[in-house]
Design a protein around this motif. Structure first.
Motif, short mmCIF file in Angstrom:
data_model
loop_
_atom_site.label_atom_id
_atom_site.label_comp_id
_atom_site.label_asym_id
_atom_site.label_seq_id
_atom_site.Cartn_x
_atom_site.Cartn_y
_atom_site.Cartn_z
N LYS A 148 0.82 -1.21 0.00
CA LYS A 148 0.00 0.00 0.00
C LYS A 148 0.86 1.26 0.00
N GLU A 149 2.03 1.18 0.61
CA GLU A 149 2.90 2.36 0.71
C GLU A 149 4.35 1.97 0.37
N PRO A 150 4.66 1.85 -0.92
CA PRO A 150 6.02 1.46 -1.31
C PRO A 150 7.03 2.56 -1.01
N ARG A 151 8.27 2.16 -0.72
CA ARG A 151 9.37 3.09 -0.53
C ARG A 151 10.30 2.97 -1.73
N THR A 152 10.65 4.10 -2.31
CA THR A 152 11.53 4.10 -3.47
C THR A 152 12.96 4.39 -3.02
N ILE A 153 13.88 3.51 -3.39
CA ILE A 153 15.30 3.72 -3.13
C ILE A 153 15.90 4.23 -4.44
N TYR A 154 16.30 5.49 -4.44
CA TYR A 154 16.77 6.15 -5.65
C TYR A 154 18.29 6.28 -5.59
N LEU A 155 18.96 5.64 -6.52
CA LEU A 155 20.42 5.60 -6.52
C LEU A 155 21.00 6.56 -7.56
N SER A 156 21.99 7.33 -7.14
CA SER A 156 22.82 8.11 -8.05
C SER A 156 24.20 7.47 -8.03
N LEU A 157 24.64 6.98 -9.19
CA LEU A 157 25.85 6.17 -9.23
C LEU A 157 26.97 6.89 -9.96
N ARG A 158 28.14 6.96 -9.32
CA ARG A 158 29.30 7.56 -9.95
C ARG A 158 30.55 6.78 -9.56
N SER A 159 31.63 7.01 -10.29
CA SER A 159 32.87 6.28 -10.06
C SER A 159 33.97 7.22 -9.61
N ALA A 160 34.85 6.71 -8.73
CA ALA A 160 36.01 7.47 -8.28
C ALA A 160 37.25 7.16 -9.10
N ASP A 161 37.15 6.14 -9.97
CA ASP A 161 38.36 5.76 -10.72
C ASP A 161 38.03 5.20 -12.10
N VAL A 162 37.62 3.94 -12.21
CA VAL A 162 37.39 3.31 -13.51
C VAL A 162 35.92 2.94 -13.64
N ILE A 163 35.56 2.29 -14.74
CA ILE A 163 34.17 1.87 -14.95
C ILE A 163 33.86 0.65 -14.09
N HIS A 164 32.80 0.76 -13.31
CA HIS A 164 32.26 -0.36 -12.55
C HIS A 164 30.82 -0.60 -13.03
N SER A 165 30.15 -1.58 -12.45
CA SER A 165 28.74 -1.80 -12.77
C SER A 165 28.04 -2.35 -11.54
N PHE A 166 27.02 -1.66 -11.11
CA PHE A 166 26.28 -2.02 -9.89
C PHE A 166 25.17 -3.01 -10.25
#
Length: 328
Positions: A148-166
């Motif tokens: 009835k009341e979903p919570r949205t987890i909003y991710l902002s993704l950035r890298s400190a060095d090379v390309i990663h993948s979450f």
């Protein structure tokens, strides 16, 4: 010989199985996966069936007549079937993929949201909760919602060095973490659990040991965790001498322990280290024994990691371990 059913069963029970979706987005991805798998299986059975049929039939005919089977050229129905059939299959899959992409695409202004900035490092994850004043590493805590009341987890993704993948398969698809670019993702989870993931883009020597743990918990437990995380480090006077040993080492150049002179940002924040279940991005259990081993020689357990071996003697390792164990 291991059966296909056994393999599917093992995959379905895995902590990283796409067959056990825990969010609407992951459910859509599973549906797409099953559809593509079914289409591919149908094409395989049809093609291999025709191949086996022709091989058996015409081999027998050739053996009986001692001649090659007649060749057929310019069959319009067959040419149309081989042209229109694949086109329709690809067109349908294209439409389904577009629909799934729209379903898993993060909304620009999601309701009831918890914002988390995810920073990929070689080879660990940093989680910042800008609206809550919390910074932690490798273990992301999120509140569960309800139907009835979903919570949205909003991710902002950035890298400190090379390309990663979450990638946490039970929560959704992969999102690349690219230097100089901020990507976004979101999920809504209603079931309390620990969801396991890992970096899915080769990012260097310890790529395989760059694990992710997402702890989804009821709102009350999440609020309690946040209330503890915003506090400065515990000052336990019984380990005062051990604390001074730690603060006199090079550790303070890379790590932060809030409330002390340790303010480094190159490595994980250690303010509440003992609230985590694992060390070294999920490589070791967070126990006194493993913590001491990690401090003594991190390169032994994670060769190539950015934490150097400081060549500490056993007395110093014991003192640092004793202090860090108080950081709950």
């Amino acid at each position: 010989m291991v059966s296909l059913a056994a393999v599917v069963s093992v995959l379905a029970d895995s902590d990283m199985s796409v067959f056990r979706p825990a969010t609407p987005g992951a459910e859509s991805i599973r549906g797409l996966f099953v559809l593509v798998l079914a289409v591919a299986a149908f094409i395989f059975v049809l093609t291999e069936g025709a191949l086996v049929y022709c091989t058996i039939r015409f081999r027998k005919q050739q053996a009986d007549a001692n001649e090659e089977p007649p060749q057929i050229y310019g069959s319009l129905p067959i040419e149309l079937a081989w042209t229109v059939g694949p086109f329709l299959i690809v067109f349908v899959l294209f439409l389904v993929v577009i629909r799934v992409l729209m379903e898993v695409r993060p909304a620009s202004d999601p309701p009831n949201v918890v914002r988390v900035t995810v920073v990929g490092h070689q080879w660990w994850w940093e989680y910042q909760y800008p609206e809550l004043g919390v910074t932690t590493a490798n273990e992301m805590h999120v509140p569960c919602g309800t139907d009835k009341e979903p919570r949205t987890i909003y991710l902002s993704l950035r890298s400190a060095d090379v390309i990663h993948s979450f990638w946490v398969p039970r929560l959704g698809g992969k999102t690349d973490v690219i230097p100089g670019i901020i990507n976004h993702a979101f999920f809504q989870v209603n079931k309390p659990d620990t969801y396991i993931g890992r970096c899915s883009e080769y990012c260097g020597t310890q790529h395989a040991n760059m694990m992710i743990r997402v702890i989804a918990e009821p709102k009350e437990a999440f609020d309690k965790w946040v209330a503890n995380e915003v506090k400065p480090a515990v000052k336990d006077e019984s380990v005062r001498a051990d604390r001074e040993v730690f603060l006199g080492l090079g550790c303070v150049a890379c790590h932060t322990v809030r409330g002390t002179s340790a303010r480094g940002t190159f490595g994980p924040d250690l303010t509440h280290l003992m609230s985590r279940k694992t060390l070294a991005a999920g490589l070791l259990e967070n126990t006194p024994v493993d913590l001491a081993r990690w401090i003594h020689d991190p390169q032994r357990y994670k060769p190539g990691c950015k934490m150097p071996d400081l060549k500490l003697d056993e007395k110093t390792v014991k003192a640092v371990t004793a202090y860090l164990q108080t950081l709950e």
